[in-house]
Structure formats: C-alpha cells, structure tokens
Design a protein around this motif. Structure first.
Motif, PDB file in Angstrom:
ATOM      1  N   MET A 185       7.696 -25.164 -41.909  1.00  0.00           N
ATOM      2  CA  MET A 185       6.363 -25.840 -42.749  1.00  0.00           C
ATOM      3  C   MET A 185       6.284 -25.246 -44.371  1.00  0.00           C
ATOM      4  SD  MET A 185       4.985 -28.592 -41.172  1.00  0.00           S
ATOM      5  CE  MET A 185       3.494 -28.126 -42.466  1.00  0.00           C
ATOM      6  N   GLY A 186       7.101 -24.739 -44.734  1.00  0.00           N
ATOM      7  CA  GLY A 186       7.089 -23.639 -46.167  1.00  0.00           C
ATOM      8  C   GLY A 186       8.529 -24.258 -46.787  1.00  0.00           C
ATOM      9  N   ALA A 187       9.192 -25.608 -45.736  1.00  0.00           N
ATOM     10  CA  ALA A 187      10.093 -26.253 -46.694  1.00  0.00           C
ATOM     11  C   ALA A 187       9.199 -26.933 -47.550  1.00  0.00           C
ATOM     12  CB  ALA A 187      11.320 -26.663 -45.944  1.00  0.00           C
ATOM     13  N   PRO A 188       9.782 -27.489 -48.949  1.00  0.00           N
ATOM     14  CA  PRO A 188       8.906 -28.473 -49.871  1.00  0.00           C
ATOM     15  C   PRO A 188       9.018 -30.075 -48.772  1.00  0.00           C
ATOM     16  CG  PRO A 188      10.573 -27.341 -50.926  1.00  0.00           C
ATOM     17  CD  PRO A 188      10.380 -26.864 -49.685  1.00  0.00           C
ATOM     18  N   GLU A 189       7.910 -30.647 -49.103  1.00  0.00           N
ATOM     19  CA  GLU A 189       7.561 -32.054 -48.664  1.00  0.00           C
ATOM     20  C   GLU A 189       8.574 -32.760 -49.149  1.00  0.00           C
ATOM     21  OE1 GLU A 189       4.779 -35.937 -49.309  1.00  0.00           O
ATOM     22  OE2 GLU A 189       3.787 -33.819 -50.277  1.00  0.00           O
ATOM     23  N   ALA A 190       9.103 -32.721 -49.989  1.00  0.00           N
ATOM     24  CA  ALA A 190      10.883 -33.387 -50.839  1.00  0.00           C
ATOM     25  C   ALA A 190      11.752 -33.157 -50.298  1.00  0.00           C
ATOM     26  CB  ALA A 190      11.035 -33.221 -52.586  1.00  0.00           C
ATOM     27  N   THR A 191      11.876 -32.112 -49.594  1.00  0.00           N
ATOM     28  CA  THR A 191      13.021 -31.071 -48.965  1.00  0.00           C
ATOM     29  C   THR A 191      12.858 -32.253 -47.437  1.00  0.00           C
ATOM     30  OG1 THR A 191      13.782 -29.024 -50.116  1.00  0.00           O
ATOM     31  CG2 THR A 191      14.070 -29.654 -47.968  1.00  0.00           C
ATOM     32  N   ALA A 192      12.422 -31.820 -46.907  1.00  0.00           N
ATOM     33  CA  ALA A 192      11.895 -32.589 -45.746  1.00  0.00           C
ATOM     34  C   ALA A 192      11.684 -33.982 -45.538  1.00  0.00           C
ATOM     35  CB  ALA A 192      10.226 -31.797 -45.421  1.00  0.00           C
ATOM     36  N   ASN A 193      11.542 -34.471 -46.485  1.00  0.00           N
ATOM     37  CA  ASN A 193      12.112 -36.128 -46.195  1.00  0.00           C
ATOM     38  C   ASN A 193      13.290 -36.482 -46.858  1.00  0.00           C
ATOM     39  OD1 ASN A 193       8.988 -38.295 -46.039  1.00  0.00           O
ATOM     40  ND2 ASN A 193       8.429 -36.010 -47.495  1.00  0.00           N
ATOM     41  N   GLY A 194      14.040 -36.011 -47.672  1.00  0.00           N
ATOM     42  CA  GLY A 194      15.266 -36.476 -48.470  1.00  0.00           C
ATOM     43  C   GLY A 194      15.908 -35.617 -47.268  1.00  0.00           C
ATOM     44  N   ALA A 195      16.098 -34.543 -46.699  1.00  0.00           N
ATOM     45  CA  ALA A 195      16.302 -34.279 -45.323  1.00  0.00           C
ATOM     46  C   ALA A 195      16.428 -35.461 -44.181  1.00  0.00           C
ATOM     47  CB  ALA A 195      17.065 -32.533 -45.466  1.00  0.00           C
ATOM     48  N   MET A 196      15.302 -35.122 -44.493  1.00  0.00           N
ATOM     49  CA  MET A 196      15.697 -36.624 -42.752  1.00  0.00           C
ATOM     50  C   MET A 196      16.050 -37.819 -43.405  1.00  0.00           C
ATOM     51  SD  MET A 196      14.387 -37.037 -39.997  1.00  0.00           S
ATOM     52  CE  MET A 196      12.394 -35.964 -39.807  1.00  0.00           C
ATOM     53  N   ARG A 197      16.434 -38.829 -44.342  1.00  0.00           N
ATOM     54  CA  ARG A 197      16.652 -39.549 -44.497  1.00  0.00           C
ATOM     55  C   ARG A 197      18.454 -39.367 -44.717  1.00  0.00           C
ATOM     56  NH1 ARG A 197      12.696 -39.720 -48.886  1.00  0.00           N
ATOM     57  NH2 ARG A 197      13.571 -39.211 -49.819  1.00  0.00           N
ATOM     58  N   ALA A 198      18.920 -38.019 -45.186  1.00  0.00           N
ATOM     59  CA  ALA A 198      19.815 -37.748 -45.159  1.00  0.00           C
ATOM     60  C   ALA A 198      20.317 -37.813 -43.566  1.00  0.00           C
ATOM     61  CB  ALA A 198      20.126 -36.379 -45.927  1.00  0.00           C
ATOM     62  N   MET A 199      20.061 -37.352 -42.720  1.00  0.00           N
ATOM     63  CA  MET A 199      20.221 -37.470 -41.403  1.00  0.00           C
ATOM     64  C   MET A 199      20.093 -38.856 -40.632  1.00  0.00           C
ATOM     65  SD  MET A 199      18.037 -34.274 -38.937  1.00  0.00           S
ATOM     66  CE  MET A 199      16.863 -34.808 -39.789  1.00  0.00           C
ATOM     67  N   PHE A 200      19.169 -39.642 -40.991  1.00  0.00           N
ATOM     68  CA  PHE A 200      19.784 -41.145 -41.055  1.00  0.00           C
ATOM     69  C   PHE A 200      20.398 -42.071 -41.801  1.00  0.00           C
ATOM     70  CE2 PHE A 200      15.752 -39.678 -38.304  1.00  0.00           C
ATOM     71  CZ  PHE A 200      15.478 -40.380 -37.541  1.00  0.00           C
ATOM     72  N   ASP A 201      21.694 -41.201 -42.340  1.00  0.00           N
ATOM     73  CA  ASP A 201      22.183 -42.142 -42.969  1.00  0.00           C
ATOM     74  C   ASP A 201      23.403 -42.759 -42.128  1.00  0.00           C
ATOM     75  OD1 ASP A 201      24.359 -43.537 -44.751  1.00  0.00           O
ATOM     76  OD2 ASP A 201      24.713 -41.273 -45.932  1.00  0.00           O
TER      77      ASP A 201
END
Length: 270
Positions: A185-201
């Motif tokens: 939960m300490g990771a920035p919101e932008a990281t959580a969303n951006g890395a999630m999108r990267a996984m689903f690329d």
C-alpha cells in the motif's frame, strides 16, 4: 583489535547500495551483498520492493553475489518521467543493474509480476541468463489475463487492499500480513495502476521460447499449470509447490523456499 577491524570490514561488505543505474533518466535503486563467483538477481512483484527478499539475501550471500532491485516506480527507485510503465521498461531496469554490477551470466528470481519481468529480460538478453526461477507467477503468458481481459480502469485503495488480503492463507502470520500490506500500500497510486496495465499488455503474451533452465515454485493454494504446456515455451522447466503457503511463499516458509532455490542453483552452469 584485528578482530574488531575484520568484523567492521565484514559488516560493511554485507550489503551495499547501488544507485548509479538508470533507465531513460530514471534512477534505479538496488543492493548488492556477498562476493561469490556467481550472481543471483531478485526481482519483486507488483507494488512491492526489495524487502520481499529479506530472508533470501542473507541466506545466499555467503556463496553468491546477491542483487535485489526496486523496479521503476517501486521502493527507492524513481518513476518514469512520462508515467508509462511496461515490461520492457522493467526489463531494461534489470539490465541496467546487471551492467552496473559487472555481472555476466545471472540467475534471475522473480516473484509475482517479477516473473513476467524476468521472462521479458530473458527474451531480450538470453546471453546473460544462466537460469530463471518463477515464484508464484507465470513464465508462460499465452493464456494470461483470461484471453483478452483488461485491467480495471483505476485500481482504487479499496481494490488494492482486497487484492492483497486475497494473497494470504489462514496460516499466514498476522505480523507478516501487516508487513506486506504496509509495503504494497506504500507504492504510489500511479505505480499501482501503471504496473497493472503493464501486466495486462497483450503484446507480452507471445509464444517465444526460453531455453534457459527454469524452476517454477508455486504457493500451496495455487493451481499449478500443466507442465507439458509450460514446456512448449520453457522446455527446461521444472515445477514444485510449497504447501501451506500463500502468494508470498518465500517470506512465509523461507527455509523451504531457500532449500529449493539452492538445489536449483547447484545444477546451474554459470
């Protein structure tokens, strides 16, 4: 006096911070411990950091050089200036750290999202890969994401907390649950969303073959993929499971995980 000096020198050499590596101007934080002739690189998962490997670094630094890095946007590493995360970006961060360390052939150990990261690295830099270890994550991405499934448009705080709680099993100790929740939960919101999108690329869901020796270690509550299907893209893969564990099996049962990792490393020709 000599013993004191020796102890001080040994203590200083246990873990060194490496911060010269960068990707597109983004600084990548990593640590290096040990000075063995062979190198292990640990790659954490989604919204995690190097603390995921707390039990592995001291367990292997006596015999290997052990490197752990924070992927872009995670831990103490910087975030991409354009805000765009991708598996290619993460793989290039791994390569920047490898080059900074001056290692040649390495064994990459990835957890969760870190598994697609090390897969991407192995496809881009097979000459540097002595072996791969996938910890509760997919090296075969052909069916990942449910055949066209897309990530949520925004991963909210509530969604993140729910996903993280789902990574535990009844046997996961409460202090470890709290540690993992705080880390993720300490990771920035932008990281959580951006890395999630990267996984689903969808572009990473290829049938490219990786011929390096590989070990897949699954959590006790995971559904282990069919081995022959996995071997279509990773011919030299073996798989095992650690019973009584959730997603963070290397933190829940570190001795058992380290035993499996060491047995794999003993078979690797660096």
């Amino acid at each position: 006096m000599r013993r004191l000096v020796t102890a001080l020198v040994a203590g200083l050499s246990l873990t060194a911070s490496l911060d010269a590596a960068s990707v597109d101007g983004t600084q990548i934080h990593s640590t290096s411990a040990g000075a063995g002739p062979a190198t292990i690189v640990f790659v954490h998962g989604w919204t995690c950091d190097t603390s995921s490997w707390t039990h592995q670094v001291p367990g292997f630094q006596g015999d290997y050089r052990v490197i752990a890095l924070d992927l872009p946007g995670h831990g103490r590493s910087g975030s991409p200036a354009d805000g765009v995360f991708s598996m290619d970006l993460f793989a290039r961060a791994v390569e920047a750290v490898r080059a900074e360390a001056g290692a040649d052939r390495i064994v990459l150990v990835g957890h969760s999202m870190g598994v697609p990261v090390i897969r991407q690295y192995a496809l881009a830099h097979p000459e540097h890969v002595a072996g791969l270890v996938a910890v509760d994550g997919p090296l075969d991405l052909r069916g990942f994401g449910g055949g066209g499934a897309a990530p949520p448009s925004a991963v909210t705080t509530e969604m993140r907390e729910t996903m993280i709680r789902g990574m535990f099993v009844p046997d996961t100790p409460q202090p470890l649950r709290e540690q993992i929740m705080t880390m993720m939960m300490g990771a920035p919101e932008a990281t959580a969303n951006g890395a999630m999108r990267a996984m689903f690329d969808p572009s990473i869901r290829t049938a490219d073959v990786i011929r390096a020796p590989a070990l897949a270690v699954y959590a006790g509550n995971a559904q282990v993929p069919d081995r022959e299907t996995m071997r279509q893209v990773v011919p030299n893969i073996e798989a095992t499971q650690v019973t009584g564990t959730g997603h963070f099996l290397m933190m829940e049962k570190p001795q058992e995980f380290n035993r499996l990792l060491r047995a794999f490393l003993d078979r690797i020709d660096f």
